[in-house]
Design an enzyme around this catalytic site. Sequence first.
Site, PDB file in Angstrom:
ATOM      1  N   LYS A  80     -20.197  84.801 -69.160  1.00  0.00           N
ATOM      2  CA  LYS A  80     -21.221  83.792 -68.859  1.00  0.00           C
ATOM      3  C   LYS A  80     -21.541  83.853 -67.372  1.00  0.00           C
ATOM      4  CE  LYS A  80     -22.049  78.808 -69.565  1.00  0.00           C
ATOM      5  NZ  LYS A  80     -21.431  77.523 -69.963  1.00  0.00           N
ATOM      6  N   SER A 155     -24.131  74.970 -73.302  1.00  0.00           N
ATOM      7  CA  SER A 155     -24.809  75.827 -72.356  1.00  0.00           C
ATOM      8  C   SER A 155     -24.445  77.307 -72.464  1.00  0.00           C
ATOM      9  CB  SER A 155     -24.519  75.331 -70.939  1.00  0.00           C
ATOM     10  OG  SER A 155     -23.152  75.503 -70.633  1.00  0.00           O
ATOM     11  N   SER A 179     -19.881  73.025 -74.329  1.00  0.00           N
ATOM     12  CA  SER A 179     -20.713  74.205 -74.056  1.00  0.00           C
ATOM     13  C   SER A 179     -20.209  75.526 -74.623  1.00  0.00           C
ATOM     14  CB  SER A 179     -20.907  74.367 -72.547  1.00  0.00           C
ATOM     15  OG  SER A 179     -21.859  73.444 -72.090  1.00  0.00           O
TER      16      SER A 179
END
Lengths: 493, 97
Positions: A80, A155, A179
Amino acid sequence: MSLMDLTAVELGKKIKEGSVGVREAVKDCLKQIRAKEAKTNAFITQADETGVLKRADEVQKAVDSGELTGPLAGVPFAVKDNMCTKGILTTCASKILSNFVPHYSATAVEKLEKAGAIIAGKTNMDEFAMGSTSETSYYGPVKNPWDTDRVPGGSSGGSAAAVAASEVSFALGSDTGGSIRQPAAYCGVTGFKPTYGTVSRYGLIAYASSLEQIGPVAKDVTDCAAVLEVISSYDSKDSTSFNRGVPDFISALDGDVKGLRIGIPKDYFTDDLDPEVNAAVLAAADRMKDMGALAEFFDLSLVEYAVPAYYIIASAEASSNLSRFDGVKYGYRAGDYEGLHQMYKRTRSEGFGEEVKRRIMLGSFALSSGYYDAYYLKALRTKALIKQAFDKAFEKYDVIIGPVAPVTAPKLGGSLSDPIKMYLGDIYTVAANLAGLPGISLPCGRDSNGLPIGLQIMGDCFNERSVLKAAFAFEQTRKQEKSPLACGKEAEV
Amino acid sequence: MAVKTDDEMIEYVSILAKLELKGDEKERARRDMEKMLDYVDKLSELDTDGIDPLVQVIDTENVFREDMVTNSDDRDNILANAPEKEQGQFKVPKTFN
């Protein structure tokens, strides 16, 4: 069929046996990313091919010589884009970090590289991890591999989409309020948020430090356990890191849930929960009962207070953490300004997106003189009550199961106009962050649109093993389903 | 906890937040703030008297270490990301005359 359709552990095994070369694995990974990116937009940065192949050769040598023996040696993975990667652009999906190339890597990333896993790229996300749809990215929205008109969740939406589309074997995500778990649910993959303090946050660009943990987004429970064993470690560079000794997660995957005490919070199953999600989650509980687990409903209480407490605490910490982005040390600096203060203000106003500014404003207010007690401390007191409610529940139960999100993946473009409605979608996930608990999201069914439904299993702090045990046992009762983008049709180009 | 979200309040918070809100951004920020404060006001229903604020969920003690330099001289690497630099330093706009 692509090598990226295999689980990370399956691929690692083939590499160890010698039936697949490391170079072959990473080449296939890069090929899948190239073939599918136009559809998913899961990546912000793809790793440089020359560098990746060089690394593949080094890892191959170490595998051949017996120096690297772990299950992830030679397996390509994605990170990420809020985790620092040495020499690779790290943007947090924000304009303000659009040119930031860290000179060090996050500890979790470093651990995986030491274990022989190879970085294939950096995944797209909500800007600074603030969002539940991966649409607030400066680099455009991520699309869900099950239906590219829908969001992948957020996210860590890029990480979940990349795994679901078989662009990579597994990915790292971060979970501040759900997330990892929520995008895993929307994308039909498996995501794990460890107990707070288990994985070092060093090198994770901070959003809400007291809530967030790095964890795996993977194809199944076994992959999650394998990645967790590598990334869990005490780290003196993270003062909230907790020394848990040598991690042992894989051995919990024995499929035996006889006598396991499962609590199902009655107050999770309200009218706000989609009936198809409701049914799938309860059916999962029944399956586990059939396997000998003891499951019952109970009153968790305080469920509706978790989201408001979360948004005050997370925004307050964000307003403090993001004050470092001032156009001096790294990242974007405004072009036109007079004096230092205007430079700060213009840089931040031009560099941050709308949702980030919204949370910085709320957080700055909640911490301001005169309101600190009424908002910030009130939220921390609520957090204490929520923690107590979970402590009480875990006196009776080994795990708590429930939905991950009230609905399946919504259409792109529908969520951002009403932030509070979007925030309410986090109702089942934020509590684990407030109470520091480990939690997993794994697929438990599909709705009438064919979209994946996630099952959440939470455990008491440091009790990852019960969570993994329950998840693995349930996983054995289902056939693994692959997204349309994973099935190789797109990859044969 | 009724708080008045007017222009003055938004102005003050944007100073704290080091943000410059232009034109309709200000009005949007005001409306967002109003909605959010209205929503989080739900917490006032809860009796939290006598409950200590919980910051860290995991019992950890303060972590001390020797004040020793363990990293090497990374000046060039660190400055490589600076928007402006001069003679091995970050360069910022003039702050006083």
